[in-house]
Design a protein around this motif. Structure first.
Motif, short mmCIF file in Angstrom:
data_model
loop_
_atom_site.label_atom_id
_atom_site.label_comp_id
_atom_site.label_asym_id
_atom_site.label_seq_id
_atom_site.Cartn_x
_atom_site.Cartn_y
_atom_site.Cartn_z
N TYR A 296 0.84 -1.19 0.00
CA TYR A 296 0.00 0.00 0.00
C TYR A 296 0.89 1.25 0.00
O TYR A 296 1.69 1.45 0.90
CB TYR A 296 -0.89 0.03 1.24
CG TYR A 296 -1.86 -1.14 1.33
CD1 TYR A 296 -2.92 -1.26 0.43
CD2 TYR A 296 -1.70 -2.11 2.32
CE1 TYR A 296 -3.80 -2.33 0.52
CE2 TYR A 296 -2.58 -3.18 2.40
CZ TYR A 296 -3.63 -3.29 1.51
OH TYR A 296 -4.49 -4.34 1.60
N LYS B 143 -4.00 4.93 -7.51
CA LYS B 143 -4.60 3.67 -7.92
C LYS B 143 -5.26 3.02 -6.70
O LYS B 143 -4.66 2.97 -5.62
CB LYS B 143 -3.52 2.74 -8.49
CG LYS B 143 -2.85 3.26 -9.75
CD LYS B 143 -1.77 2.30 -10.22
CE LYS B 143 -1.10 2.83 -11.48
NZ LYS B 143 -0.03 1.90 -11.95
N THR B 144 -6.47 2.53 -6.88
CA THR B 144 -7.18 1.93 -5.75
C THR B 144 -6.44 0.73 -5.19
O THR B 144 -6.44 0.50 -3.97
CB THR B 144 -8.61 1.50 -6.16
OG1 THR B 144 -8.53 0.63 -7.30
CG2 THR B 144 -9.46 2.71 -6.51
N GLU B 145 -5.78 -0.04 -6.06
CA GLU B 145 -5.08 -1.24 -5.59
C GLU B 145 -3.83 -0.91 -4.77
O GLU B 145 -3.28 -1.78 -4.10
CB GLU B 145 -4.72 -2.15 -6.76
CG GLU B 145 -3.75 -1.56 -7.77
CD GLU B 145 -4.45 -0.82 -8.91
OE1 GLU B 145 -3.81 -0.65 -9.97
OE2 GLU B 145 -5.63 -0.41 -8.74
N GLU B 146 -3.38 0.34 -4.83
CA GLU B 146 -2.23 0.77 -4.05
C GLU B 146 -2.65 1.62 -2.84
O GLU B 146 -1.80 2.15 -2.14
CB GLU B 146 -1.28 1.60 -4.92
CG GLU B 146 -0.66 0.80 -6.06
CD GLU B 146 0.22 1.64 -6.98
OE1 GLU B 146 1.00 1.05 -7.75
OE2 GLU B 146 0.13 2.89 -6.92
N SER B 147 -3.96 1.69 -2.60
CA SER B 147 -4.48 2.58 -1.56
C SER B 147 -5.31 1.80 -0.55
O SER B 147 -5.89 0.75 -0.86
CB SER B 147 -5.35 3.67 -2.20
OG SER B 147 -4.64 4.35 -3.23
N GLY C 32 -13.82 -0.30 -4.57
CA GLY C 32 -12.93 -1.42 -4.83
C GLY C 32 -11.60 -1.29 -4.14
O GLY C 32 -10.58 -1.77 -4.66
N MET C 33 -11.60 -0.69 -2.97
CA MET C 33 -10.36 -0.41 -2.23
C MET C 33 -10.33 -1.21 -0.93
O MET C 33 -11.37 -1.43 -0.31
CB MET C 33 -10.30 1.10 -1.92
CG MET C 33 -9.04 1.56 -1.21
SD MET C 33 -9.15 3.33 -0.79
CE MET C 33 -9.32 4.06 -2.42
N ASP C 34 -9.16 -1.64 -0.51
CA ASP C 34 -9.00 -2.29 0.79
C ASP C 34 -9.21 -1.28 1.91
O ASP C 34 -9.14 -0.06 1.70
CB ASP C 34 -7.62 -2.92 0.92
CG ASP C 34 -7.48 -4.19 0.09
OD1 ASP C 34 -8.48 -4.62 -0.51
OD2 ASP C 34 -6.37 -4.75 0.04
N THR D 35 -11.13 -5.13 5.18
CA THR D 35 -10.02 -6.04 4.90
C THR D 35 -9.30 -6.42 6.18
O THR D 35 -8.89 -7.58 6.37
CB THR D 35 -9.04 -5.37 3.92
OG1 THR D 35 -9.76 -4.79 2.83
CG2 THR D 35 -8.04 -6.39 3.39
N THR E 157 -0.70 -3.86 7.79
CA THR E 157 -0.71 -3.49 6.36
C THR E 157 0.66 -3.38 5.73
O THR E 157 0.77 -3.42 4.50
CB THR E 157 -1.46 -2.17 6.16
OG1 THR E 157 -0.74 -1.11 6.82
CG2 THR E 157 -2.88 -2.25 6.71
N LYS F 144 0.18 -7.37 0.47
CA LYS F 144 0.19 -7.13 -0.98
C LYS F 144 1.60 -7.07 -1.52
O LYS F 144 1.97 -6.18 -2.26
CB LYS F 144 -0.60 -5.87 -1.31
CG LYS F 144 -2.03 -5.93 -0.79
CD LYS F 144 -2.87 -4.78 -1.23
CE LYS F 144 -3.15 -4.83 -2.70
NZ LYS F 144 -4.18 -3.85 -3.14
#
Length: 239
Positions: free
Chosen positions: A2, A177-181, A199-201, A220, A235, A239
């Motif tokens: 993240y 980016k949502t996948e990095e947030s 769509g975010m953790d 999450t 966290t 990922k």
């Protein structure tokens, strides 16, 4: 990994208690209004205040619209045939908040967490359902400003969590980016919902002013003991 940590403020990083029902607040606010030539009795002002908020909110088709408190104070003056500008209304908002506030403090280890994030090259953002005229002075008072890469407050954006429009303001502004947030908050109905809808953790952290826990927590990661450093522990290796 993240790269971007998006925080809620009140109940997540900051412990706060206000009381907008106490008689002293309305007595002092009516006295402040008189300095601008606006005459209300304390009880009259209290009634008009909540009625004005309700009317402004009903005028908006969007349930996630967030008004600016300055507009409420300006309308209260208009009802007495007095015009005050935005700057005067902002001053009234500030003093109203100071008088209504009974407690304001950071939760333990907030600075430690934020320093850890910055030392590890994480971006730190604030996404708060709040009034800027209340919240920006409190962020300054608590010494939090240097830790945020940006601060988005619902009254300034005119939308609030869990509207995805609010989150998208932040994501688009900084090309995130949502996948990095990851979103961190203490309320499943706002903080965790907006993350899920985007769509975010997310990290749910339960604090003394969190709403009642739902049967299932759709986050999450979950922290139930308000140990804020667990945000990093949980966290940092994910990922």
């Amino acid at each position: 990994m993240y790269k971007n940590y998006i925080f809620d403020l009140y109940g997540t990083l900051v412990d706060i208690h206000t009381n907008e029902r106490k008689q002293y607040l309305w007595q002092k606010t009516s006295e402040l209004f008189q300095c601008y030539g606006v005459s209300y009795t304390p009880s009259e002002l209290k009634k008009a205040f909540f009625q004005t908020i309700s009317c402004i909110e009903k005028e908006q088709a969007d349930p996630y619209y967030e008004l600016e408190m300055e507009s409420v104070f300006m309308k209260l003056a208009e009802k007495k045939q007095v015009t005050i500008d935005f700057s005067c209304a902002k001053n009234l908002c500030y003093f109203f908040r100071v008088i209504s506030r009974q407690h304001l403090a950071l939760y333990p280890e907030v600075f430690t967490l934020l320093k850890t994030l910055k030392e590890n090259n994480r971006n730190v953002y604030l996404l708060s359902n709040a009034q800027a005229s209340f919240t920006r002075p409190e962020i300054e008072q608590l010494g939090l400003f240097p830790y945020f890469d940006d601060i988005l407050i619902s009254s300034e954006e005119h939308c609030k969590k869990p509207s995805t429009d609010f989150m998208n303001c932040l994501l688009k502004r900084h090309h995130l980016k949502t996948e990095e947030s990851i979103m961190v908050g203490n309320d499943c109905s706002t903080d965790i919902k907006i993350a899920n809808d985007c769509g975010m953790d997310s990290v749910y952290i339960h604090s003394n002013i969190s709403p009642a826990l739902p049967e299932t927590i759709p986050a999450t990661y979950t922290i139930l003991d308000n140990d804020i450093m667990k945000i990093w522990t949980l966290t940092s290796q994910s990922k």
